[in-house]
Motif scaffolding. Structure first.
Motif, PDB file in Angstrom:
ATOM      1  N   SER A   1       0.813  -1.217   0.000  1.00 42.76           N
ATOM      2  CA  SER A   1       0.000   0.000   0.000  1.00 42.76           C
ATOM      3  C   SER A   1       0.841   1.258   0.000  1.00 42.76           C
ATOM      4  O   SER A   1       0.440   2.270  -0.562  1.00 42.76           O
TER       5      SER A   1
ATOM      6  N   TYR B   1      -9.141   1.165  -2.186  1.00 45.41           N
ATOM      7  CA  TYR B   1      -9.278   2.580  -1.844  1.00 45.41           C
ATOM      8  C   TYR B   1     -10.080   2.812  -0.577  1.00 45.41           C
ATOM      9  O   TYR B   1      -9.753   3.714   0.198  1.00 45.41           O
TER      10      TYR B   1
ATOM     11  N   MET C   1      -9.586   7.771  -8.760  1.00 39.28           N
ATOM     12  CA  MET C   1      -8.579   7.301  -7.807  1.00 39.28           C
ATOM     13  C   MET C   1      -7.419   6.597  -8.494  1.00 39.28           C
ATOM     14  O   MET C   1      -6.323   6.504  -7.919  1.00 39.28           O
TER      15      MET C   1
ATOM     16  N   GLN D   1      -4.745   8.599  -6.445  1.00 36.88           N
ATOM     17  CA  GLN D   1      -4.155   7.965  -5.264  1.00 36.88           C
ATOM     18  C   GLN D   1      -2.627   7.854  -5.325  1.00 36.88           C
ATOM     19  O   GLN D   1      -1.954   8.160  -4.332  1.00 36.88           O
TER      20      GLN D   1
ATOM     21  N   ARG E   1      -0.249   9.465  -2.507  1.00 37.93           N
ATOM     22  CA  ARG E   1       0.596   8.548  -1.744  1.00 37.93           C
ATOM     23  C   ARG E   1       2.054   8.984  -1.768  1.00 37.93           C
ATOM     24  O   ARG E   1       2.754   8.905  -0.755  1.00 37.93           O
TER      25      ARG E   1
ATOM     26  N   SER F   1      -6.789   7.315   2.673  1.00 34.05           N
ATOM     27  CA  SER F   1      -7.306   6.861   1.381  1.00 34.05           C
ATOM     28  C   SER F   1      -8.824   6.724   1.413  1.00 34.05           C
ATOM     29  O   SER F   1      -9.509   7.094   0.451  1.00 34.05           O
TER      30      SER F   1
ATOM     31  N   TYR G   1     -11.465   8.717  -0.940  1.00 35.83           N
ATOM     32  CA  TYR G   1     -12.422   7.983  -1.778  1.00 35.83           C
ATOM     33  C   TYR G   1     -13.858   8.439  -1.508  1.00 35.83           C
ATOM     34  O   TYR G   1     -14.652   8.597  -2.451  1.00 35.83           O
TER      35      TYR G   1
END
Length: 856
Positions: free
Chosen positions: A140, A168, A244, A248, A252, A274, A278
């Motif tokens: 992750s 997510y 996403m 994402q 990140r 996350s 979302y």
């Protein structure tokens, strides 16, 4: 944890997320509006020209919701609460919408209270091991590599976890007590995921193809070809995944290095962040997609009228432009097909056919086993009610996650390793899910067809020979299933091959062909430009170039007997017209037809659309826990677990956890310890001896609870005589025994004053003591004096000197743990409790009287 989210998602960052979502939706909306007009053109053309393949031999259920008035499953399991890091018992209810609702208790659900949590399972994966979960978690965050055998940040109290993982959204952690529970819950969770992922309705011939083509073209424009495993759920959810997919990784890389703490804590904090991102994206895509669909639907009527007026000219124009594009693309496509595609078609097909064929064969076997049970019931004279119960269960066989799990498991063995990298197949899960949905549809068609045929047979011939009627209908349905399953599998193979090959060919050809496509737009009339797009016609040319090879490969596979496929020519058109007339009939309510009882399970019929006045029927039976007490489902916490320590402080809290478990379970033996209170010291000085003596029925009304002072002596176990200071009389209400089984007063007194091992020279003393005791009891009956009871005990004690065995057959030292006052002694469960003669003063039949003798 909320501070972590708010500190990393401030107003400026949330504004950036909103702007990014708006930009993605703007680009997608432009593509969707174009594809909506193309999908409308294809739908109207198909309606006018007709078409289709072989006719289905099985009937299809006409009801829009075959699960109306039913629920899938309910039961209790343990949920991990991230707020306080504890496990709590929750009642879980799965309605026919396949959303998972968690309640504080079963009573809260029955009172129609709002659930604590509702989970939409689209995009999730159901896991049954922490090892599998940690493999997904460790990827992750970038730059973090977990050590081998590293402990997870959640300590499961049992060895049977159930985890819902999402790339997510928030993860959900559960556990159960037995392997049987785990298997059943896992099957139910997988069915919820499977149903939620299949959120696009195939019956909508305009919106569904417009949306899927728009998503595919949008991703291709960003360089993402091939299958996409996140093409699951409702359209707003898919659009949130679309945002996403690029958002994402950026967040990140920015937020990940700023997270502090140990690895497990950083992973947990990132999952919370996350999930917050979302949720924000999903709320925006939901509103904007609804507005987009509303705007397109508002233009549908004038577009439809224009299409029907100019359909011939539009078709002619399309064929002309397609011919020009074909001349450009076909030579390149055929060369690519010969060198890079044809050598692999048979390998791809073989990888698809083996598990799919086993799965559809298992569907046939599961249905056949159910039919065997029904036939056994009929032969053994089970009656109409039993047949009705069996048919009720059979009608929901396709929607029974546990019974269908063996079918689904066969397809899960599908493996495209070695082909995924070459053809850009991200995961075989797309094909596995599609095959499982088709298997469930086929099972439902088989069951529905059998129901209609059996009802027709029973109406025509009566119920005299039901066994033969069932056998005839079964053979007829299985034969039709063999044809239909063959047709469905071949269609599935063709679609899967196209999904694998076409994106690869488009990616290879787009570099050389895409620059040439804009010049073909000049050949399309402006009035028809909304319905004819060059990009779509280019894909159709590539599709037709490879279709012939795919059809030939599937036909060659149909010749091989091991796949149990039939040639299309064998399937007759308009066969069995009498059967298809039954397709207009509604589903049979077997419980009503055979006069069956109301369904056993009542699960809140007013919730989730089940309110028809009838009790909601549950498809999967409740879990029967072997070896566990019935009160298991009503417990509020994990047995013996008050706090599950986290990974970072597991060693520090290990000793505390053992002490808490020891306190929670009163059944564990306690270590001896010194008295801590005055009451405990007093109890050691003045021990309590319990004795039981009978009271005649005539004097039961005079016997009440109370403590009376007296002076007497009693011999304890160590042979020492103790003085009696108080006598407490406790009246206990016990069931009356029959005269044959009722113990005589002489026998009771023998048990009190002596044992079987007494010496011969003591027999005369014992008989004398017994006779004295009987005489004293008679005096007590006549006078009704409660004090005589203590004197009888003292007299018996005096008659037995120190060499004799102890009087009391049961001696319990008083134990006061500090939670009860001395006046409440003896009120614990399992111990005799003082009871008055009656609530309203009336007489109450009481057999024994328990006497507590306090030793001074």
């Amino acid at each position: 944890m909320g501070d972590v989210v708010s500190s990393h998602l401030d107003e400026s960052r949330r504004g950036m997320i909103t702007a990014r979502t708006r930009d993605v939706m703007k680009q997608f909306s432009d593509v969707y509006e174009q594809q909506y007009a193309v999908a409308l053109f294809n739908s109207v053309r198909f309606e006018i020209e007709g078409g289709g393949g072989p006719q289905s031999q099985l009937l299809h259920r006409k009801a829009s919701d075959p699960l109306a008035g039913r629920s899938i499953f309910s039961g209790s399991l343990f949920q991990y609460l991230e707020e306080n890091r504890k496990w709590r018992n929750r009642f879980v209810f799965v309605p026919n919408s396949y959303t998972i609702s968690l309640y504080e208790s079963k009573a809260a659900h029955e009172r129609s209270l709002h659930p604590k949590l509702t989970i939409n399972c689209a995009g999730y994966r159901a896991l049954t091991s922490m090892e599998e979960y940690m493999e997904l978690i460790n990827t992750s965050l970038p730059g973090i590599k977990a050590k081998v055998g590293n402990n997870p940040f959640i300590k499961c109290p049992t060895q049977f976890p159930l985890i819902l993982w999402h790339p997510y959204a928030r993860h959900h952690y559960f556990c159960v007590m037995t392997e049987k529970e785990q298997n059943k819950w896992h099957a139910v969770l997988q069915d919820c995921v499977r149903h939620s992922n299949n959120g696009l309705s195939e019956s909508n011939t305009v919106q569904t193809p417009a949306f899927t083509d728009a998503v595919r073209l949008y991703r291709q424009d960003k360089g993402h070809y091939g299958t996409w495993e996140m093409m699951c759920g409702a359209p707003p959810q898919i659009l949130a995944y679309l945002v996403m997919e690029t958002l994402q990784p950026e967040l990140r890389n920015v937020i990940g290095p700023r997270l502090k703490g140990k690895m497990q804590q950083r992973q947990r904090n990132w999952m919370l962040i996350s999930d917050a991102v979302y949720k924000q994206v999903l709320s925006q895509t939901t509103g904007q997609y609804d507005a987009l669909v509303e705007a397109c639907e508002a233009q549908r009527v004038p577009l439809d009228a224009s299409l029907r007026t100019d359909m011939d000219q539009i078709i002619t124009s399309k064929e002309h432009v397609c011919g020009k594009i074909r001349a450009l693309v076909l030579p390149k496509a055929e060369k690519l097909l010969r060198t890079s595609v044809q050598p692999y078609i048979s390998s791809i097909l073989e990888a698809l056919m083996e598990p799919a064929s086993r799965g559809f064969s298992e569907v046939r076997d599961v249905f056949f086993k159910e039919m065997v049970e029904i036939s056994k019931n009929t032969l053994n004279g089970g009656g109409k009610e039993k047949l009705g119960d069996h048919m009720e269960r059979l009608s929901m066989l396709a929607f029974h996650p546990v019974k269908m799990q063996s079918c689904y498991a066969k397809v899960e063995q599908l493996n495209l390793e070695g082909l995924q990298q070459r053809f850009d197949v991200s995961s075989p899960s797309v094909f596995v899910s599609r095959a499982q949905i088709l298997m469930r549809e086929q099972m439902d068609n088989v069951v529905y067809t059998f129901e209609q045929l059996l009802q027709q047979s029973l109406d025509a011939q009566g119920e005299n020979d039901m066994c033969k009627a069932i056998q005839r209908c079964q053979d007829r349905v299985l034969k039709k299933y063999d044809y239909d399953s063959s047709t469905v599998r071949k269609k599935f193979f063709r679609e899967a091959l196209l999904q694998i090959i076409i994106p690869y060919m488009l990616q290879q050809l787009s570099q050389s062909c895409s620059p040439e496509l804009p010049r073909f737009k000049e050949l399309i009339f402006e009035d028809f430009s909304r319905f004819l797009l060059v990009e779509n016609m280019f894909e159709e040319v590539v599709l037709h170039s490879v279709t012939k090879d795919i059809m030939m490969a599937v036909k060659e596979a149909a010749v091989q007997r091991r796949h149990n496929l039939y040639r299309d020519s064998i399937i007759l058109t308009n066969s069995d017209p009498n059967l298809h007339l039954l397709g207009e009939s509604p589903s049979v309510d077997w419980a009503t037809k055979f006069g069956g009882d109301e369904p056993e399970v009542s699960l809140g019929g007013g919730i989730e659309g089940g309110g028809s006045g009838r009790r909601r029927r549950q498809i999967v039976s409740m879990i029967q826990l072997e070896g566990l007490p019935l009160a298991y489902e009503s417990c509020l916490e994990v047995p013996g677990v008050e706090l599950i320590p986290e990974e970072e402080d597991a060693e520090v809290s290990e000793s505390k956890e053992e002490e808490e478990e020891h306190e929670e379970d009163p059944g564990l033996p306690e270590d001896p310890k010194s008295p801590d209170s005055i009451n405990e010291i007093r109890d050691l000085i003045n021990p309590v001896v319990e004795m039981m003596i009978p009271v005649p029925k005539e004097n039961q009304s005079d016997t009440t609870n109370g403590m009376e002072p007296t002076n007497a002596t009693v011999v304890v176990e160590d042979g020492v005589q103790e003085d009696v200071s108080h006598v407490t009389t406790l009246v206990e209400d016990v069931p009356r025994k029959s005269p044959k089984s009722k113990t005589s007063p002489q026998t009771i007194l023998r048990q009190l004053v002596g044992s079987k091992k007494q010496e011969d020279d003591k027999e005369h003393q014992e008989e004398a003591a017994i006779q004295n005791g009987i005489k004293e009891m008679k005096i007590t009956e006549q006078e009704g004096d409660r004090e005589r009871i203590a004197e009888v005990c003292a007299a018996v004690s005096d008659s037995e000197s120190s060499p004799q065995p102890p009087l009391a057959t049961d001696s319990h030292p008083h134990d006061d743990s500090g939670f009860q006052s001395p006046s409440n002694e003896g009120l614990d469960e399992g111990k005799p409790q003082p009871v008055t003669n009656g609530l309203n003063g009336e007489d109450k039949i009481i057999d024994p009287v328990e006497v507590e003798v306090l030793l001074a």
